[in-house]
Design a protein around this motif. Structure first.
Motif, mmCIF file in Angstrom:
data_model
loop_
_atom_site.group_PDB
_atom_site.id
_atom_site.type_symbol
_atom_site.label_atom_id
_atom_site.label_comp_id
_atom_site.label_asym_id
_atom_site.label_seq_id
_atom_site.Cartn_x
_atom_site.Cartn_y
_atom_site.Cartn_z
ATOM 1 N N TRP A 245 0.859 -1.187 0.000
ATOM 2 C CA TRP A 245 0.000 0.000 0.000
ATOM 3 C C TRP A 245 0.891 1.231 0.000
ATOM 4 N N ASN A 271 -1.287 -1.265 -4.278
ATOM 5 C CA ASN A 271 -2.427 -0.360 -4.135
ATOM 6 C C ASN A 271 -1.873 1.048 -3.911
ATOM 7 N N HIS A 300 -3.333 -1.307 -8.744
ATOM 8 C CA HIS A 300 -4.593 -0.585 -8.581
ATOM 9 C C HIS A 300 -4.240 0.812 -8.073
#
Length: 443
Positions: A245, A271, A300
């Motif tokens: 992340w 992410n 993403h």
């Protein structure tokens, strides 16, 4: 290595002591949510019990773990039935024994637990509470991170030498079937007004057949007119899970540049969430994903522009050379109503070098403002025959021509690394993966 094992078999809806205290009693629906996924509950208990309980735990870290515990209670483990994970199979993590890894404090340069400034500790606590872009892996990291690496750059300070964060996997041992060790490194970067810094994150590997799970989180707050250059290299084991992340908040006139090359992991997922919080803000994202085996490389990303005269460029490239390899790109750029005179561009290009290789791309540019300059595009193909013919017409054989063109395709991203030693190292790694018989020093 000592650790607590989480068995994938015979899971029961056991609720950890801390989680029991948090369970609401007024709502039957809420109570059912707490036991909706026994695997997640047992994972939470395993992670909580693996951390020593100490009254000296900094308050921000304590609050982070508590909030993450609450978030996990009603979060199911993602499957391919969930739209965001439709192309990403994480079942092999669920089917493994999870053994938490706690790195010694010496590897954390600037550990939060060693912070002695009450005012900075209060600022860290305030900033951590402002990051709300969680999913289950964000929460797992929050509950299990043994400490938090803090990089703080004061106002108008220019750090001349790059800060290099090097993550190595757990010490290789004889693997037990269906067993994975889990590590949860977490970094918070605060770049104050007018400051400049370069940070490199490198996730390396010593054994390409070693199974483990790296679940990392990187948060950054970039002050007004500040600059953060972020390099991210991921070359972990082909049997590992690498989930990352990155969440960035940019104040007005600030600059964030990310260059990423990911080639490792059975599953590699990044992410990425960026929010521009003021005008004249610059965001540049360049990514290269390489899948040379039975791998999934997944990006993403979300970029939110809310203020006038923002600038952003996103370049995503991927190369899939294996019939069972795949790449995923889900990129969202949102230009909201007040982001007038924004200049935003997004481009994703993919090379599929095997007939059954797969790529799933979803570029997405949402524009609400009416005075903007925005563009996006996507291309998926093998190498163009016209390019190969150009080389052949000059006496270069087709195999050499293909190698040159493939390296050049990825080189556009590699060249964006600001540090020459990183560029050379990544070029060598990519060439070895694409052509193991070659002499990487000739690239």
């Amino acid at each position: 290595m000592s650790g607590i094992a989480l068995s994938p078999a015979a899971l029961s809806p056991v609720i950890p002591n801390r989680i029991r205290k948090l369970r609401p009693k007024a709502s039957l629906h809420a109570q059912q949510a707490f036991t909706s996924d026994p695997y997640v509950l047992e994972l939470a208990e395993t992670l909580e019990e693996s951390l020593p309980s100490s009254p000296s735990t900094p308050l921000p870290l304590h609050n982070l773990r508590h909030a993450s515990s609450e978030a996990l209670l009603s979060t199911p483990w993602p499957s391919r039935r969930h739209e965001p994970f439709r192309f990403t199979d994480l079942s092999f993590i669920r089917q493994s024994r999870i053994l938490p890894v706690h790195l010694p404090p010496a590897v954390y340069a600037g550990a939060l637990s060693a912070l002695s400034s009450p005012s900075l500790l209060q600022r860290v606590s305030q900033l951590l509470s402002q990051f709300h872009h969680h999913d289950i892996f964000w929460s797992i990291n929050g509950i299990a991170a043994p400490d938090l690496t803090l990089i703080y750059v004061p106002e108008n300070c220019h750090v001349d030498n790059p800060i290099h964060l090097h993550y190595t996997p757990p010490h290789a041992t004889t693997p037990t079937p269906n067993t994975m060790h889990l590590s949860n490194p977490r970094v918070l970067v605060i770049v104050e007004k007018g400051a400049h810094v370069q940070i490199t994150e490198e996730f390396s590997n010593e054994n390409q057949n070693h199974p483990y799970w790296t679940n990392a989180a990187f948060e950054a707050v970039i002050g007004e007119a500040a600059n953060l250059t972020h390099s991210y290299i991921q070359t972990q084991s082909f049997r590992a899970a690498h989930i990352k992340w990155t969440s960035v908040r940019q104040e007005s006139s600030s600059t964030y540049k990310l260059t990423e090359v990911s080639s490792g992991g059975k599953v590699g997922r990044h992410n990425l969430h960026i929010q521009q919080l003021g005008p004249h803000t610059v965001t540049e994202l360049s990514t290269l994903h390489l899948s040379v085996g039975d791998q999934t490389q997944d990006l993403h990303s979300s970029l939110v522009l809310d203020h006038p005269r923002g600038y952003s460029r996103q370049l995503h490239k991927c190369i899939v050379t294996h019939s069972q390899g795949q790449a995923v790109f889900d990129g969202n750029i949102k230009v909201n109503r007040y982001a007038q005179q924004t200049d935003a561009g997004q481009l994703t290009r993919s090379l599929l070098l095997e007939p059954r290789a797969t790529v799933n791309v979803k570029p997405n540019l949402q524009i609400v403002a009416d005075d903007v300059k925005c563009s996006h595009g996507a291309a998926i193909s093998d190498l163009e025959q016209s390019q190969l013919l150009y080389f052949q017409a000059r006496g270069i054989d087709i195999n050499t021509a293909r190698r040159v063109l493939i390296f050049a395709f990825g080189g556009e991203v590699i060249d964006k690394f600001p540090n020459s030693s990183i560029r050379d190292k990544v070029r060598s790694q990519i060439k070895t993966l694409l052509d193991p018989s070659s002499d990487s020093s000739s690239l």
